[in-house]
Design an enzyme around this catalytic site. Sequence first.
Site, mmCIF file in Angstrom:
data_model
loop_
_atom_site.group_PDB
_atom_site.id
_atom_site.type_symbol
_atom_site.label_atom_id
_atom_site.label_comp_id
_atom_site.label_asym_id
_atom_site.label_seq_id
_atom_site.Cartn_x
_atom_site.Cartn_y
_atom_site.Cartn_z
ATOM 1 N N HIS A 15 22.989 58.098 -33.688
ATOM 2 C CA HIS A 15 21.992 58.993 -33.087
ATOM 3 C C HIS A 15 22.467 59.671 -31.813
ATOM 4 O O HIS A 15 21.994 60.741 -31.469
ATOM 5 C CB HIS A 15 20.681 58.234 -32.825
ATOM 6 N N TYR A 58 35.665 42.774 -3.008
ATOM 7 C CA TYR A 58 36.009 42.495 -4.402
ATOM 8 C C TYR A 58 35.449 41.137 -4.818
ATOM 9 O O TYR A 58 34.946 40.961 -5.912
ATOM 10 C CB TYR A 58 37.536 42.503 -4.541
ATOM 11 N N LYS A 71 16.188 49.028 -16.315
ATOM 12 C CA LYS A 71 14.763 49.129 -16.647
ATOM 13 C C LYS A 71 13.959 48.451 -15.540
ATOM 14 O O LYS A 71 13.769 49.031 -14.493
ATOM 15 C CB LYS A 71 14.498 48.490 -18.014
ATOM 16 N N ASP A 73 16.380 38.970 -24.398
ATOM 17 C CA ASP A 73 16.877 40.287 -24.031
ATOM 18 C C ASP A 73 15.802 40.774 -23.066
ATOM 19 O O ASP A 73 14.709 41.178 -23.473
ATOM 20 C CB ASP A 73 17.001 41.173 -25.276
ATOM 21 N N ALA A 104 15.271 43.147 -20.670
ATOM 22 C CA ALA A 104 15.233 44.445 -19.983
ATOM 23 C C ALA A 104 13.875 44.728 -19.334
ATOM 24 O O ALA A 104 13.808 45.247 -18.232
ATOM 25 C CB ALA A 104 15.600 45.559 -20.958
ATOM 26 N N PHE A 111 17.118 45.390 -30.256
ATOM 27 C CA PHE A 111 17.379 46.728 -29.726
ATOM 28 C C PHE A 111 18.654 47.286 -30.374
ATOM 29 O O PHE A 111 19.486 46.528 -30.870
ATOM 30 C CB PHE A 111 17.541 46.631 -28.201
ATOM 31 N N ASP A 112 18.803 48.623 -30.371
ATOM 32 C CA ASP A 112 19.922 49.227 -31.124
ATOM 33 C C ASP A 112 21.310 48.781 -30.644
ATOM 34 O O ASP A 112 22.187 48.516 -31.463
ATOM 35 C CB ASP A 112 19.813 50.758 -31.200
HETATM 36 C C1 LIG Z 1 18.341 49.308 -22.658
HETATM 37 C C2 LIG Z 1 18.326 48.102 -23.428
HETATM 38 C C3 LIG Z 1 19.497 47.422 -23.748
HETATM 39 C C4 LIG Z 1 20.873 47.946 -23.400
HETATM 40 O O1 LIG Z 1 21.018 48.140 -22.048
HETATM 41 P P1 LIG Z 1 21.896 49.314 -21.396
HETATM 42 O O2 LIG Z 1 21.721 49.096 -19.944
HETATM 43 O O3 LIG Z 1 21.353 50.610 -21.887
HETATM 44 O O4 LIG Z 1 23.299 49.120 -21.844
HETATM 45 C C5 LIG Z 1 19.385 46.247 -24.457
HETATM 46 N N1 LIG Z 1 18.195 45.778 -24.851
HETATM 47 C C6 LIG Z 1 17.036 46.409 -24.569
HETATM 48 C C7 LIG Z 1 15.745 45.834 -25.013
HETATM 49 C C8 LIG Z 1 17.058 47.595 -23.864
HETATM 50 O O5 LIG Z 1 15.920 48.233 -23.615
#
Ligand SMILES: *Cc1c(COP(=O)(O)O)cnc(C)c1O
Length: 458
Positions: free
Chosen positions: A450, A72, A258, A215, A217, A124-125
Amino acid sequence: MKLPYAEPFRIKTVEMIRQSTPEERKEWIKKAKYNLFNLKSDYVYIDLLTDSGTNAMSDKQWAEIMVGDESYAGARSYYKLKQSVEEILGFQRFIPTHQGRAAENVLFSAMLKAGDIVPGNSHFDTTKGHIEFRKAKAVDCTIDEAFDTTKEHPFKGNIDMEKLETVLKANKRDDIPLVILTVTCNSAGGQPVSMSNIKETAHMCRKYNIPLFFDAARFAENAYFIKIREKGYEKKSIKEIVKEMFSYVDGFTMSAKKDGITNIGGLVGFRNEELMKKVSVFSILFEGYLTYGGLAGRDLGALAQGLRESTEYDYLESRVGQVAFLGERCKEYGIPVQEPFGGHAVFVDAKRFFPHIPQSEYVAQLLAVELYIEGGIRGVEIGTLLADRDPETGKDRYPKLELLRLAIPRRVYTNNHMDYTAAALRNVYERREHLKKGLKIVQEAPILRHFTVELERL
Ligand SMILES: *Cc1c(COP(=O)(O)O)cnc(C)c1O
């Protein structure tokens, strides 16, 4: 002659996938209310819905799953991750989260208030969702070139410095808690941000005393584009480029699903100790204790290894090369695709694909439905459905780009799958004029619609 790239791996285990008939698929997609998120994955032959969490882990990553411990607090795997994050990203402070949006959730819980402004490059969304959920506003400062799929520009994810400065000038410092730079820029088509743009953005943020966050990813794919497209970086290793990129920011959120090449996971990183303390409270509330953050210990080990593998040049060359392979095939068939090709996906321009159908009939979604029926391939709409309604007017927002995204999971499909995908798109393209009408919404959620929207053919 220079030899072509080939995958720097052997395939050690396979998962069988099943083909179906167009008749079966017509039935299935109708039952799914023309929303591809509602399809069983067993009804999909080639799944290009997302490159998120759909990656094939390596033997070494699977080994981490076995040797990781599930303590933990203070698990061995956590310390492996800590070492990897320090070594590769140059950050000493971070908290693991169960995925990227969870990192956004805990960070924004500590940083955002109603009425705030968060400038960035096409958020991003989920990022935008988390900002708007807190009654704050995401302001898009991406360069104009990003919104023309026919324009060649090596770094279409770049921020427009004038647009950014206008926003920073027009608002009070206290109302702009941070600027977010998404690398690569997913919403602009997986397009990279140049090192000089990262540097300039950081410089501008410092001038106005506002923290800059990535961000992150697809940080590794972004680094690859810097290496092959930006002057002065040809000879640098990917790991050196990644280190430099992160050296300019005050923090980052990352969906590790990613470029972490894992199936689950996320990170939020900081330089500021006070901020980390603030975020820790929300992390414990929403995610879990600070050394596992909503994950199992073994997942942290797989991520530690994944960060190392995704920052290898050979891997990135074959990864980004496969995306370009699909893009080139589409181009040969005359299909309108966004150029240059992005790092993780090929984007088909649905407005140019169906010029005779209005955007209000969700043309990118229509294309996704038709490609599924044609070949059992699942892509995703990046267009009007994704853009949601304007929270103030309640009207559909029409984004400049109406795209079908074909995202390619890492190390999963072969180029034969890419050939098949391009051929299926070609068949839809050849019969496009027989399609006279698009779709209409019958049911939708107030935010991030969506995922659950229900549609009907007009
Ligand atoms: C996928 C993604 C997110 C969100 O991440 P999740 O792991 O799907 O929650 C945020 N920003 C970007 C650019 C992404 O591609």
